[in-house]
Design a protein around this motif. Structure first.
Motif, PDB file in Angstrom:
ATOM      1  N   ASN A   1       0.829  -1.214   0.000  1.00  0.00           N
ATOM      2  CA  ASN A   1       0.000   0.000   0.000  1.00  0.00           C
ATOM      3  C   ASN A   1       0.859   1.258   0.000  1.00  0.00           C
ATOM      4  N   LEU A   2       1.877   1.308   0.857  1.00  0.00           N
ATOM      5  CA  LEU A   2       2.700   2.521   0.949  1.00  0.00           C
ATOM      6  C   LEU A   2       3.540   2.732  -0.313  1.00  0.00           C
ATOM      7  N   VAL A   3       4.066   1.645  -0.879  1.00  0.00           N
ATOM      8  CA  VAL A   3       4.838   1.773  -2.116  1.00  0.00           C
ATOM      9  C   VAL A   3       3.937   2.256  -3.248  1.00  0.00           C
ATOM     10  N   GLY A   4       2.730   1.719  -3.322  1.00  0.00           N
ATOM     11  CA  GLY A   4       1.789   2.160  -4.354  1.00  0.00           C
ATOM     12  C   GLY A   4       1.430   3.628  -4.217  1.00  0.00           C
ATOM     13  N   ILE A   5       1.181   4.071  -3.004  1.00  0.00           N
ATOM     14  CA  ILE A   5       0.851   5.480  -2.766  1.00  0.00           C
ATOM     15  C   ILE A   5       2.032   6.378  -3.125  1.00  0.00           C
ATOM     16  N   ALA A   6       3.234   5.973  -2.706  1.00  0.00           N
ATOM     17  CA  ALA A   6       4.424   6.764  -3.013  1.00  0.00           C
ATOM     18  C   ALA A   6       4.669   6.834  -4.517  1.00  0.00           C
ATOM     19  N   TYR A   7       4.427   5.725  -5.213  1.00  0.00           N
ATOM     20  CA  TYR A   7       4.614   5.714  -6.672  1.00  0.00           C
ATOM     21  C   TYR A   7       3.653   6.690  -7.351  1.00  0.00           C
ATOM     22  N   VAL A   8       2.407   6.712  -6.913  1.00  0.00           N
ATOM     23  CA  VAL A   8       1.429   7.629  -7.500  1.00  0.00           C
ATOM     24  C   VAL A   8       1.816   9.080  -7.214  1.00  0.00           C
ATOM     25  N   MET A   9       2.286   9.362  -6.013  1.00  0.00           N
ATOM     26  CA  MET A   9       2.708  10.721  -5.688  1.00  0.00           C
ATOM     27  C   MET A   9       3.870  11.162  -6.569  1.00  0.00           C
ATOM     28  N   LEU A  10       4.821  10.260  -6.787  1.00  0.00           N
ATOM     29  CA  LEU A  10       5.978  10.589  -7.622  1.00  0.00           C
ATOM     30  C   LEU A  10       5.568  10.816  -9.070  1.00  0.00           C
ATOM     31  N   THR A  11       4.795   9.888  -9.626  1.00  0.00           N
ATOM     32  CA  THR A  11       4.407  10.016 -11.031  1.00  0.00           C
ATOM     33  C   THR A  11       3.492  11.215 -11.259  1.00  0.00           C
ATOM     34  N   THR A  12       2.663  11.544 -10.272  1.00  0.00           N
ATOM     35  CA  THR A  12       1.798  12.714 -10.419  1.00  0.00           C
ATOM     36  C   THR A  12       2.624  13.979 -10.573  1.00  0.00           C
ATOM     37  N   VAL A  13       3.670  14.118  -9.766  1.00  0.00           N
ATOM     38  CA  VAL A  13       4.544  15.282  -9.869  1.00  0.00           C
ATOM     39  C   VAL A  13       5.278  15.292 -11.206  1.00  0.00           C
ATOM     40  N   LEU A  14       5.769  14.125 -11.625  1.00  0.00           N
ATOM     41  CA  LEU A  14       6.515  14.052 -12.882  1.00  0.00           C
ATOM     42  C   LEU A  14       5.622  14.374 -14.083  1.00  0.00           C
ATOM     43  N   PHE A  15       4.381  13.919 -14.050  1.00  0.00           N
ATOM     44  CA  PHE A  15       3.475  14.174 -15.167  1.00  0.00           C
ATOM     45  C   PHE A  15       3.110  15.652 -15.286  1.00  0.00           C
ATOM     46  N   LEU A  16       3.309  16.413 -14.230  1.00  0.00           N
ATOM     47  CA  LEU A  16       3.000  17.839 -14.261  1.00  0.00           C
ATOM     48  C   LEU A  16       4.184  18.680 -14.718  1.00  0.00           C
ATOM     49  N   PHE A  17       5.355  18.064 -14.881  1.00  0.00           N
ATOM     50  CA  PHE A  17       6.531  18.807 -15.323  1.00  0.00           C
ATOM     51  C   PHE A  17       6.394  19.205 -16.793  1.00  0.00           C
ATOM     52  N   PRO A  18       6.999  20.318 -17.184  1.00  0.00           N
ATOM     53  CA  PRO A  18       7.023  20.681 -18.611  1.00  0.00           C
ATOM     54  C   PRO A  18       7.943  19.734 -19.375  1.00  0.00           C
ATOM     55  N   PRO A  19       7.687  19.527 -20.655  1.00  0.00           N
ATOM     56  CA  PRO A  19       8.495  18.572 -21.425  1.00  0.00           C
ATOM     57  C   PRO A  19       9.906  19.051 -21.708  1.00  0.00           C
ATOM     58  N   GLU A  20      10.136  20.371 -21.708  1.00  0.00           N
ATOM     59  CA  GLU A  20      11.464  20.882 -22.014  1.00  0.00           C
ATOM     60  C   GLU A  20      11.644  22.266 -21.393  1.00  0.00           C
ATOM     61  N   LEU A  21      12.912  22.679 -21.331  1.00  0.00           N
ATOM     62  CA  LEU A  21      13.268  24.002 -20.809  1.00  0.00           C
ATOM     63  C   LEU A  21      13.925  24.810 -21.918  1.00  0.00           C
ATOM     64  N   PRO A  22      13.780  26.148 -21.940  1.00  0.00           N
ATOM     65  CA  PRO A  22      12.945  26.942 -21.036  1.00  0.00           C
ATOM     66  C   PRO A  22      11.466  26.790 -21.356  1.00  0.00           C
ATOM     67  N   VAL A  23      10.637  27.027 -20.349  1.00  0.00           N
ATOM     68  CA  VAL A  23       9.195  26.867 -20.499  1.00  0.00           C
ATOM     69  C   VAL A  23       8.610  28.113 -21.136  1.00  0.00           C
ATOM     70  N   THR A  24       7.831  27.899 -22.181  1.00  0.00           N
ATOM     71  CA  THR A  24       7.133  28.987 -22.854  1.00  0.00           C
ATOM     72  C   THR A  24       5.634  28.669 -22.901  1.00  0.00           C
ATOM     73  N   GLY A  25       4.878  29.590 -23.424  1.00  0.00           N
ATOM     74  CA  GLY A  25       3.446  29.368 -23.522  1.00  0.00           C
ATOM     75  C   GLY A  25       3.080  28.242 -24.463  1.00  0.00           C
ATOM     76  N   SER A  26       3.924  27.975 -25.464  1.00  0.00           N
ATOM     77  CA  SER A  26       3.620  26.937 -26.450  1.00  0.00           C
ATOM     78  C   SER A  26       4.032  25.546 -25.991  1.00  0.00           C
ATOM     79  N   ASN A  27       5.081  25.437 -25.143  1.00  0.00           N
ATOM     80  CA  ASN A  27       5.524  24.108 -24.715  1.00  0.00           C
ATOM     81  C   ASN A  27       5.193  23.811 -23.258  1.00  0.00           C
ATOM     82  N   MET A  28       4.414  24.672 -22.623  1.00  0.00           N
ATOM     83  CA  MET A  28       4.037  24.437 -21.232  1.00  0.00           C
ATOM     84  C   MET A  28       3.158  23.193 -21.115  1.00  0.00           C
ATOM     85  N   ASN A  29       3.296  22.496 -20.007  1.00  0.00           N
ATOM     86  CA  ASN A  29       2.447  21.343 -19.737  1.00  0.00           C
ATOM     87  C   ASN A  29       1.154  21.843 -19.078  1.00  0.00           C
ATOM     88  N   TYR A  30       0.078  21.864 -19.852  1.00  0.00           N
ATOM     89  CA  TYR A  30      -1.202  22.367 -19.354  1.00  0.00           C
ATOM     90  C   TYR A  30      -2.007  21.292 -18.625  1.00  0.00           C
TER      91      TYR A  30
END
Length: 286
Positions: free
Chosen positions: A190-219
């Motif tokens: 249970n704890l590993v599953g919860i931690a995995y979801v927390m990690l992937t949720t943060v990663l999925f919210l990251f922008p795909p590349e830097l620098p972040v602009t209005g066209s490449n932002m992760n919406y």
């Protein structure tokens, strides 16, 4: 859909475990083969206008006909997966509407008296898929944001039940349930599953590349915030007044009975589905 299979308390966990094992083994083999035959030009594969998978097939076969034939296998898999997803989505919509958790719940929770399936919920699912397809035609960024938000929401929905289970001490489920892990192993899983979801949720919210602009932002975070806002408003306006939890015979499920779905006649009388089972697992004559 767990309500529609015999002996769900035993067969349900088996189905989930077997599905993960089959998907893990076949997916690992398929991905390893693709990586081995992708060729040295990884950037060309990723940016190919034909798509990475078709480009890999062409690199491996050097034949357009061979690549097209190989592409038929994942396309057929997608066809079956689409049917499964539509079935699952319509059943989930029906179940949530049956419990009073959606707008227009009486309409979406109706079961077709002849087809014995939630036809209105299936119509809604199909309509939403068409709308999302139209969004893709207008803006790929908006479509990608919706798809990313759905992945995040799916992961969060997976983490909520074990999180509640852990917060309540993992002692609320009946001890006589058929599928039960050792207490120590259960905490770890249970704890590993919860931690995995927390990690992937943060990663999925990251922008795909830097620098972040209005066209490449992760919406994705914007789409997820909209979904969360709409859900919150729906809960305060309607859900908290009508939602009372699963309106099925939970005890019957635990005893291995098929609860199924109950259709209604036009006059509102309940009809039993093709499995011959009505509300509460009581068998009735059709």
């Amino acid at each position: 859909m767990i309500e529609e299979i015999p002996n769900p308390s035993k067969e349900g966990p088996k189905i989930m475990v077997y599905t993960v094992l089959v998907g893990l083994s076949t997916g690992f083999i398929f991905l390893m083969v693709l990586l081995f035959v992708a060729g040295p030009d990884v950037e060309g594969v990723v940016s190919s206008t034909a798509g990475p998978v078709l480009q890999i097939f062409f690199n491996a076969t050097n034949s357009l006909a061979g690549s097209a034939c190989l592409l038929m296998f994942p396309l057929i898999c997608l066809l079956f997966a689409t049917t499964t997803i539509m079935t699952t989505s319509s059943r989930m919509t029906y179940a949530f509407a049956r419990d009073g958790g959606l707008p227009f719940s009486p309409l979406l929770s109706r079961i077709h008296p002849k087809l014995n399936l939630p036809l209105n919920a299936l119509y809604l699912t199909t309509l939403l898929v068409i709308i999302f397809g139209c969004i893709f035609l207008g803006s790929s960024s908006a479509f990608n944001a919706i798809i990313s938000a759905s992945v995040v929401a799916l992961g969060v929905s997976y983490a909520i039940p074990p999180a509640i289970h852990c917060l309540r001490g993992r002692n609320r489920l009946p001890e006589t349930r058929p599928f039960k892990l050792h207490p120590v192993l259960g905490w770890i899983v249970n704890l590993v599953g919860i931690a995995y979801v927390m990690l992937t949720t943060v990663l999925f919210l990251f922008p795909p590349e830097l620098p972040v602009t209005g066209s490449n932002m992760n919406y994705c975070v914007v789409a997820f915030a909209v979904i969360l806002g709409v859900s919150t408003v729906q809960w305060w306006v309607d859900g908290r007044k009508n939602y009372t939890g699963p309106r099925i015979d939970v005890g019957g499920l635990g005893r291995g009975e098929v609860v199924g779905m109950v259709a209604e006649d036009i006059d509102g009388d309940e009809r039993v589905g093709s499995d011959g089972v009505g509300v509460g697992g009581k068998k009735e004559l059709a």
